[in-house]
Scaffold this motif. Structure first.
Motif, mmCIF file in Angstrom:
data_model
loop_
_atom_site.group_PDB
_atom_site.id
_atom_site.type_symbol
_atom_site.label_atom_id
_atom_site.label_comp_id
_atom_site.label_asym_id
_atom_site.label_seq_id
_atom_site.Cartn_x
_atom_site.Cartn_y
_atom_site.Cartn_z
ATOM 1 N N SER A 432 0.833 -1.212 0.000
ATOM 2 C CA SER A 432 0.000 0.000 0.000
ATOM 3 C C SER A 432 0.864 1.256 0.000
ATOM 4 O O SER A 432 0.587 2.217 -0.734
ATOM 5 C CB SER A 432 -0.931 0.002 1.212
ATOM 6 N N LEU A 433 1.911 1.263 0.819
ATOM 7 C CA LEU A 433 2.767 2.438 0.866
ATOM 8 C C LEU A 433 3.552 2.597 -0.435
ATOM 9 O O LEU A 433 3.800 3.722 -0.888
ATOM 10 C CB LEU A 433 3.722 2.356 2.057
ATOM 11 N N SER A 434 3.933 1.506 -1.044
ATOM 12 C CA SER A 434 4.631 1.580 -2.331
ATOM 13 C C SER A 434 3.732 2.216 -3.387
ATOM 14 O O SER A 434 4.195 3.004 -4.221
ATOM 15 C CB SER A 434 5.056 0.178 -2.789
ATOM 16 N N ASP A 435 2.444 1.891 -3.349
ATOM 17 C CA ASP A 435 1.490 2.486 -4.284
ATOM 18 C C ASP A 435 1.374 3.991 -4.052
ATOM 19 O O ASP A 435 1.337 4.787 -5.004
ATOM 20 C CB ASP A 435 0.133 1.813 -4.103
ATOM 21 N N ILE A 436 1.335 4.383 -2.788
ATOM 22 C CA ILE A 436 1.285 5.814 -2.461
ATOM 23 C C ILE A 436 2.556 6.516 -2.941
ATOM 24 O O ILE A 436 2.499 7.601 -3.539
ATOM 25 C CB ILE A 436 1.103 6.006 -0.940
ATOM 26 N N ALA A 437 3.712 5.910 -2.703
ATOM 27 C CA ALA A 437 4.984 6.513 -3.120
ATOM 28 C C ALA A 437 5.047 6.683 -4.633
ATOM 29 O O ALA A 437 5.588 7.683 -5.142
ATOM 30 C CB ALA A 437 6.148 5.649 -2.638
ATOM 31 N N GLN A 438 4.485 5.744 -5.345
ATOM 32 C CA GLN A 438 4.518 5.794 -6.805
ATOM 33 C C GLN A 438 3.634 6.924 -7.352
ATOM 34 O O GLN A 438 3.979 7.566 -8.348
ATOM 35 C CB GLN A 438 4.058 4.455 -7.380
ATOM 36 N N HIS A 439 2.506 7.179 -6.687
ATOM 37 C CA HIS A 439 1.537 8.144 -7.211
ATOM 38 C C HIS A 439 1.607 9.512 -6.544
ATOM 39 O O HIS A 439 0.940 10.452 -7.000
ATOM 40 C CB HIS A 439 0.122 7.582 -7.068
ATOM 41 N N CYS A 440 2.391 9.656 -5.484
ATOM 42 C CA CYS A 440 2.479 10.936 -4.755
ATOM 43 C C CYS A 440 3.936 11.397 -4.704
ATOM 44 O O CYS A 440 4.573 11.398 -3.637
ATOM 45 C CB CYS A 440 1.927 10.783 -3.344
ATOM 46 N N PRO A 441 4.501 11.804 -5.837
ATOM 47 C CA PRO A 441 5.933 12.125 -5.902
ATOM 48 C C PRO A 441 6.322 13.386 -5.152
ATOM 49 O O PRO A 441 7.514 13.626 -4.939
ATOM 50 C CB PRO A 441 6.180 12.279 -7.402
ATOM 51 N N LYS A 442 5.342 14.207 -4.757
ATOM 52 C CA LYS A 442 5.662 15.462 -4.072
ATOM 53 C C LYS A 442 5.808 15.296 -2.561
ATOM 54 O O LYS A 442 6.090 16.272 -1.865
ATOM 55 C CB LYS A 442 4.587 16.510 -4.367
ATOM 56 N N LEU A 443 5.615 14.095 -2.056
ATOM 57 C CA LEU A 443 5.737 13.875 -0.609
ATOM 58 C C LEU A 443 7.090 14.346 -0.095
ATOM 59 O O LEU A 443 8.132 13.918 -0.581
ATOM 60 C CB LEU A 443 5.559 12.394 -0.271
ATOM 61 N N SER A 444 7.053 15.226 0.896
ATOM 62 C CA SER A 444 8.292 15.697 1.514
ATOM 63 C C SER A 444 8.380 15.293 2.981
ATOM 64 O O SER A 444 9.462 15.310 3.562
ATOM 65 C CB SER A 444 8.399 17.225 1.397
ATOM 66 N N GLN A 445 7.241 14.938 3.571
ATOM 67 C CA GLN A 445 7.239 14.503 4.974
ATOM 68 C C GLN A 445 6.267 13.347 5.134
ATOM 69 O O GLN A 445 5.122 13.430 4.715
ATOM 70 C CB GLN A 445 6.817 15.651 5.895
ATOM 71 N N ILE A 446 6.748 12.263 5.739
ATOM 72 C CA ILE A 446 5.864 11.130 6.014
ATOM 73 C C ILE A 446 6.102 10.656 7.448
ATOM 74 O O ILE A 446 7.243 10.503 7.893
ATOM 75 C CB ILE A 446 6.077 9.981 5.006
ATOM 76 N N ARG A 447 4.992 10.489 8.166
ATOM 77 C CA ARG A 447 5.043 10.017 9.551
ATOM 78 C C ARG A 447 4.240 8.722 9.641
ATOM 79 O O ARG A 447 3.037 8.704 9.360
ATOM 80 C CB ARG A 447 4.456 11.051 10.514
ATOM 81 N N LEU A 448 4.899 7.650 10.023
ATOM 82 C CA LEU A 448 4.262 6.346 10.214
ATOM 83 C C LEU A 448 4.532 5.909 11.652
ATOM 84 O O LEU A 448 5.664 5.581 12.005
ATOM 85 C CB LEU A 448 4.813 5.322 9.224
ATOM 86 N N LEU A 449 3.505 5.930 12.469
ATOM 87 C CA LEU A 449 3.655 5.636 13.888
ATOM 88 C C LEU A 449 2.887 4.374 14.242
ATOM 89 O O LEU A 449 1.677 4.277 13.996
ATOM 90 C CB LEU A 449 3.143 6.821 14.714
ATOM 91 N N ASN A 450 3.619 3.390 14.787
ATOM 92 C CA ASN A 450 3.014 2.126 15.214
ATOM 93 C C ASN A 450 2.294 1.410 14.074
ATOM 94 O O ASN A 450 1.222 0.833 14.259
ATOM 95 C CB ASN A 450 2.041 2.365 16.376
ATOM 96 N N CYS A 451 2.872 1.483 12.891
ATOM 97 C CA CYS A 451 2.360 0.728 11.733
ATOM 98 C C CYS A 451 3.300 -0.459 11.545
ATOM 99 O O CYS A 451 4.278 -0.397 10.781
ATOM 100 C CB CYS A 451 2.316 1.615 10.496
#
Length: 583
Positions: A432-451
């Protein structure tokens, strides 16, 4: 050739000044700057500061090459620039109008006074976090020698007292803005002096000034009627009595976040008087009920247009579909651009906020660009509603959402303009995160807590699809040292890394971080709850990360003793307390 021309035509043009800045920065040691414009020199200084590459020799060369007409210099967090180098500002920049020395811990009293004498035309001055230099007498000196000063930031200058504020405002009757957040020794006496002397005041930031009370604030909101920004976050002694005679009709930003005794009564008064209010922050304040809050919002005029509303961490029974329906008719909800609702506190989840509630928000506020939700009974359908209703989102935060399934994140990937994404306590996995990374190239900050389903594969996907990542906050996930190697060697813009409570990390990750390709840009590092970490490991990180300003190592029981802190702009948080280098 035609094809390549079309591609070139589609690219966003790079401003000439940016191209010149990059070239000069890359060749600073050999290039002749004699004929460079002051605009270019000012921008180069800013870029060097932002990338943590500014040094005393660099600053010396750049200032020497200027014409003496530099108007703006930003040296925030330049703790490794010495006092002698900073003294050049006084010698070579007499026409300076704006100076930022936030956390330049090596500046001393003598150098600061020299700057104030020589740059008497200063309009804006930032001396935040210079608690070893700025005291009452220093502030009085600034007031005497900078008569044109319009704004000053003094955040976390802990030694300031009412005496310094009184002398300062007495000398500057045209003063317009002051930020004294976390200056804990200030009391109502300072507020009375400001109200008496600063009729033109437009911005007052008193966040965490915990001694102020209704007595001083009541005078401020009645006398300083041109206020546009009033920040009272965590001023716990304030009550509704402070706002009974509120007269700040031009107010644009108002925050009483975490003021537990400020209720809907004050909100109603502010909304009825400040008809141009754009930002309302009542996060964690003392709102009592939905009925009372409705009464407060009913004071809004039909043309009122809130752009940001933060109602995070209020009582959980306040917000539901009925509230969303009311809000859509009580104000021009259509103008909302930033909306924060819900909670990030596990003990205070909001079961009454459902898919239906969010549907009302998307219909009534189509222009929202930043959305923070937490602790709600939303389902995958809600995420679909968000993606379809807010395609322009640049920030999405979903706190405490364990009920979401993997299909929810397929909708997140449709938000192709996202720059910031927060997901906590969710079931998101690598695919799921790989799909997001592929389609959201402008991401500059990502916070994943307790995932806990996030592994090294997710970090690889982010490195491949999101080149703008500067803040990677992955606390409590299932990554190994391999992911750390990816982070410090492939994320060229990395400035903040949080790998706290990642139980699969081992000792080699310290060496990986300390020797990473892009370690020089790293400013904040959190490695809390790593039980095997020792004082020697902490020392290695400090010694090998020259740009580091903040290091969090609390919960690391193996760290015994205090490491050597060699520079002025580094703060280290340990179980034993907070440490930084003093003069």
């Amino acid at each position: 050739a035609g094809g390549s021309g079309n591609v070139a035509a589609m690219r966003t043009p790079v401003p000439l000044l940016d191209l010149c800045t990059d070239y000069v920065k890359a060749n600073l040691n050999v290039i002749d700057l004699t004929h460079c414009s002051d605009d270019l020199i000012s921008k180069i200084i800013g870029v060097l500061v932002a990338t943590r590459e500014v040094s005393g020799p660099h600053l010396h060369k750049l200032l020497k090459s200027s014409s003496g007409a530099l108007s703006t210099i930003d040296l925030r967090d330049s703790g490794h620039v010495g006092a002698n180098d900073l003294a050049l500002v006084a010698q070579l920049c007499p026409q300076l109008r704006s100076l930022n020395l936030d956390r330049c811990r090596q500046i001393n009293r003598e150098t600061l006074e020299q700057i104030c004498r020589s740059c008497s035309g200063l309009l804006h001055l930032d001396l935040s976090r210079l608690d070893k230099t700025v005291d009452d007498s220093c502030l009085a000196f600034i007031g005497q020698h900078c008569p044109k000063l319009e704004s000053i930031r003094l955040a976390a200058c802990y030694n300031l007292t009412d005496k310094g504020i009184i002398e300062f405002v007495n000398a500057l009757p045209r003063f317009q803005a002051i930020d004294v957040r976390s200056c804990g020794k200030l009391t109502d006496t300072s507020l009375l002096a400001i109200a008496q002397n600063c009729a033109q005041l437009q911005a007052l930031v008193l966040k965490m000034v915990k001694q102020i009370s209704d007595r001083g604030m009541a005078v401020i909101v009645n006398s300083c009627r041109r206020l546009k920004n009033l920040n009272l976050k965590q001023c716990a002694r304030l009550t509704d009595r402070a706002f009974q005679d509120f007269e700040c009709s031009e107010l644009l930003k108002f925050s009483v976040a975490y003021c537990p005794q400020v209720t809907e009564k004050s909100v109603g008064i502010v909304l009825s008087v400040a008809t141009s209010l754009e930002t309302l922050d009542i996060q964690g304040a003392g709102m009592t009920s939905q009925a009372a809050l409705k009464e407060a919002f009913s004071q809004m005029k039909p043309y009122h247009s809130l752009r940001k509303m933060n109602v995070f961490n209020l009582k959980k029974d306040i917000f539901n579909d009925d509230w969303a329906k009311f809000l859509s008719t009580a104000c021009r909800q259509r103008d909302l651009q930033k909306l924060y609702i819900g909670t990030n506190l596990p003990s205070n989840v909001w079961p009454d906020v459902t898919d239906k509630t969010l549907k009302r928000y998307t219909e009534g506020s189509p222009d929202v660009m930043k959305l923070v939700l937490g602790g709600m009974a939303i389902t995958d359908e809600s995420v679909k509603i968000i993606a379809e209703g807010f395609p322009q989102l640049i920030q999405l935060s979903l706190w405490l959402s364990p009920q979401l399934t993997l299909s929810a994140f397929t909708h997140v990937s449709k938000l192709t303009l996202l720059e910031k994404l927060t997901l906590t306590d969710t079931k998101i996995d690598d695919a799921s995160l790989s799909d997001i990374a592929q389609h959201c190239p402008k991401l500059s900050q990502i916070r994943l807590l307790n995932c806990d389903k996030i592994t090294d594969a997710s970090i690889d996907a982010l490195a491949a699809g999101c080149p703008e990542i500067s803040k990677l906050l992955v606390s409590g996930v299932s990554i190994t040292d391999k992911a750390i190697e990816t982070a410090v060697n492939l994320f060229a813009k990395i400035v903040e890394l949080d790998i706290s409570y990642c139980r699969l990390l081992r000792l080699p990750c310290v060496d990986i971080i300390a020797n990473g390709r892009y370690r020089f840009g790293l400013q904040k590092l959190s490695i809390e709850g790593v039980l095997w970490l020792t004082r020697m490991d902490v020392q290695k990180l400090i010694d090998n990360l020259p740009g580091l300003t903040t290091l969090y190592c609390a919960g690391c029981d193996g760290v015994r003793g205090v490491p050597t802190i060699p520079k002025y702009d580094l703060t280290v948080y340990l179980n034993q307390g907070t440490y930084y280098k003093t003069s």
